[in-house]
Motif scaffolding. Structure first.
Motif, PDB file in Angstrom:
ATOM      1  N   ASN A 167       0.812  -1.225   0.000  1.00  0.00           N
ATOM      2  CA  ASN A 167       0.000   0.000   0.000  1.00  0.00           C
ATOM      3  C   ASN A 167       0.845   1.274   0.000  1.00  0.00           C
ATOM      4  O   ASN A 167       0.299   2.374   0.019  1.00  0.00           O
ATOM      5  CB  ASN A 167      -0.958   0.005   1.194  1.00  0.00           C
ATOM      6  CG  ASN A 167      -0.267   0.374   2.508  1.00  0.00           C
ATOM      7  OD1 ASN A 167       0.955   0.338   2.622  1.00  0.00           O
ATOM      8  ND2 ASN A 167      -1.057   0.738   3.510  1.00  0.00           N
ATOM      9  N   GLU A 168       2.173   1.148  -0.020  1.00  0.00           N
ATOM     10  CA  GLU A 168       3.015   2.330   0.160  1.00  0.00           C
ATOM     11  C   GLU A 168       2.917   3.330  -0.992  1.00  0.00           C
ATOM     12  O   GLU A 168       3.033   4.540  -0.783  1.00  0.00           O
ATOM     13  CB  GLU A 168       4.477   1.957   0.405  1.00  0.00           C
ATOM     14  CG  GLU A 168       5.142   1.176  -0.696  1.00  0.00           C
ATOM     15  CD  GLU A 168       6.634   0.986  -0.414  1.00  0.00           C
ATOM     16  OE1 GLU A 168       7.220   1.806   0.302  1.00  0.00           O
ATOM     17  OE2 GLU A 168       7.206   0.011  -0.931  1.00  0.00           O
ATOM     18  N   SER A 169       2.712   2.849  -2.216  1.00  0.00           N
ATOM     19  CA  SER A 169       2.589   3.780  -3.338  1.00  0.00           C
ATOM     20  C   SER A 169       1.326   4.629  -3.201  1.00  0.00           C
ATOM     21  O   SER A 169       1.329   5.833  -3.452  1.00  0.00           O
ATOM     22  CB  SER A 169       2.566   3.013  -4.665  1.00  0.00           C
ATOM     23  OG  SER A 169       3.814   2.378  -4.893  1.00  0.00           O
ATOM     24  N   GLU A 170       0.230   3.977  -2.782  1.00  0.00           N
ATOM     25  CA  GLU A 170      -1.027   4.694  -2.558  1.00  0.00           C
ATOM     26  C   GLU A 170      -0.923   5.606  -1.346  1.00  0.00           C
ATOM     27  O   GLU A 170      -1.437   6.730  -1.345  1.00  0.00           O
ATOM     28  CB  GLU A 170      -2.155   3.685  -2.356  1.00  0.00           C
ATOM     29  CG  GLU A 170      -3.499   4.306  -2.041  1.00  0.00           C
ATOM     30  CD  GLU A 170      -4.557   3.259  -1.733  1.00  0.00           C
ATOM     31  OE1 GLU A 170      -5.630   3.634  -1.240  1.00  0.00           O
ATOM     32  OE2 GLU A 170      -4.294   2.060  -1.977  1.00  0.00           O
ATOM     33  N   ARG A 171      -0.234   5.152  -0.318  1.00  0.00           N
ATOM     34  CA  ARG A 171      -0.124   5.905   0.921  1.00  0.00           C
ATOM     35  C   ARG A 171       0.761   7.147   0.760  1.00  0.00           C
ATOM     36  O   ARG A 171       0.605   8.149   1.472  1.00  0.00           O
ATOM     37  CB  ARG A 171       0.458   5.008   2.017  1.00  0.00           C
ATOM     38  CG  ARG A 171       0.579   5.660   3.378  1.00  0.00           C
ATOM     39  CD  ARG A 171      -0.763   5.787   4.055  1.00  0.00           C
ATOM     40  NE  ARG A 171      -1.232   4.503   4.556  1.00  0.00           N
ATOM     41  CZ  ARG A 171      -2.423   4.312   5.103  1.00  0.00           C
ATOM     42  NH1 ARG A 171      -3.261   5.333   5.195  1.00  0.00           N
ATOM     43  NH2 ARG A 171      -2.795   3.124   5.533  1.00  0.00           N
ATOM     44  N   ALA A 172       1.699   7.119  -0.181  1.00  0.00           N
ATOM     45  CA  ALA A 172       2.678   8.195  -0.335  1.00  0.00           C
ATOM     46  C   ALA A 172       2.021   9.559  -0.487  1.00  0.00           C
ATOM     47  O   ALA A 172       2.438  10.545   0.137  1.00  0.00           O
ATOM     48  CB  ALA A 172       3.599   7.910  -1.521  1.00  0.00           C
TER      49      ALA A 172
END
Length: 292
Positions: A76-81
């Protein structure tokens, strides 16, 4: 403790409205830096690879987390960025931590750093524990120069290609691997690089059952076949410079064969010498001497 926190703040205050990457202990909570302790207690948002482990670390350090904790992991890190960049843009202090070691070094964090720089958001780092230099230091191998390769590939073909790139490496190589795959990985490494290639397997660094096993790849593969647990990093030694550069004499037959097939002596000597990293003149003279 308050005196130390005050001293740290005077030297380099933690930024507001920015992204803070912070290294966390590999195992022993007491390896946490004073600045990490300060950041855990003062961050408005903590982006954690595993929120439960971050809460456990804070509890072990006696830190009360006042900010909001959100998950920030591989999937989920790309979305969370984007959300974290917006929080920093609005003046919030965003702390990024992983389960162990430095964020973005084979751990979540890189997409956020990219997004922050693109948005003009300041990024800073609180240095600290990392499995890479710790493993290199404990390996007992020559590591004046080294390469870090991240995690070893999962598939056998990719792993063979991975190790084939290290056949002529003159510097040490460090990589991570899963305890479920390490035996197969070492077996392939021994097959490609030779059973006697020196290496070290480092397991559960700084934890209660820390273990460093050193030996040739063949020996280590057999040892790992008995089963290993925990976080694992591997260091493989490089070959010596003397081993890496072939002797001029060993290239003479190749030159002779190509010349006999019709190629020009000087052109062949030049091409082979450049490829092998030896003197063209020395190779040419060695061929003439072999003819006499």
């Amino acid at each position: 403790m308050e005196h130390l926190l005050a001293a740290a703040a005077e030297r380099r205050p933690l930024p507001s409205g920015g992204i803070i990457l912070a290294a966390t202990p590999l195992g022993d909570p007491l390896d946490a830096s004073i600045r990490l302790i300060d950041a855990l207690g003062s961050a408005d948002v903590i982006a954690a690879e595993d929120t439960r482990r971050t809460r456990y670390l804070a509890e072990a350090l006696g830190v009360e987390i006042r900010g909001k904790i959100v998950s920030n992991f591989d999937h989920n890190e790309s979305e969370r960025a984007g959300q974290l960049v917006d929080a920093a843009r609005n003046g919030q202090r965003v702390l990024v931590v992983t389960d162990a070691g430095m964020p973005s070094v084979s751990d979540p964090g890189f997409p956020l750093v990219q997004a922050a720089y693109e948005a003009g958001i300041p990024v800073t780092c609180l240095p600290g524990p990392s499995a890479v230099p710790t493993s290199l230091a404990l390996s007992g191998l020559a590591v004046g120069h080294f390469t870090f390769m991240g995690f070893a590939p999962r598939k056998e073909g990719a792993r063979r290609k991975f190790f084939s790139s290290l056949v002529d490496a003159t510097m040490a190589t460090c990589f991570f691997d899963s305890p479920h795959r390490i035996a197969d990985t070492l077996e392939i490494a021994a097959d490609v690089l030779g059973e006697d290639r020196p290496a070290a397997v480092c397991r559960e660094l700084t934890k209660r059952y820390e273990e460093v096993k050193r030996g040739g790849l063949g020996e280590l593969a057999q040892w790992a076949g008995e089963g290993l647990k925990g976080e694992i990093s591997v260091v493989i030694g490089g070959i010596s410079e003397k081993q890496a550069v072939p002797s001029v004499g060993s290239l003479v037959d190749e030159v002779q064969g190509r010349v006999a097939a019709g190629e020009r002596l000087k052109a062949v000597c030049g091409e082979i010498a450049e490829r092998a990293g030896v003197s063209k003149r020395a190779l040419y003279e060695a061929v003439l001497e072999a003819r006499s």
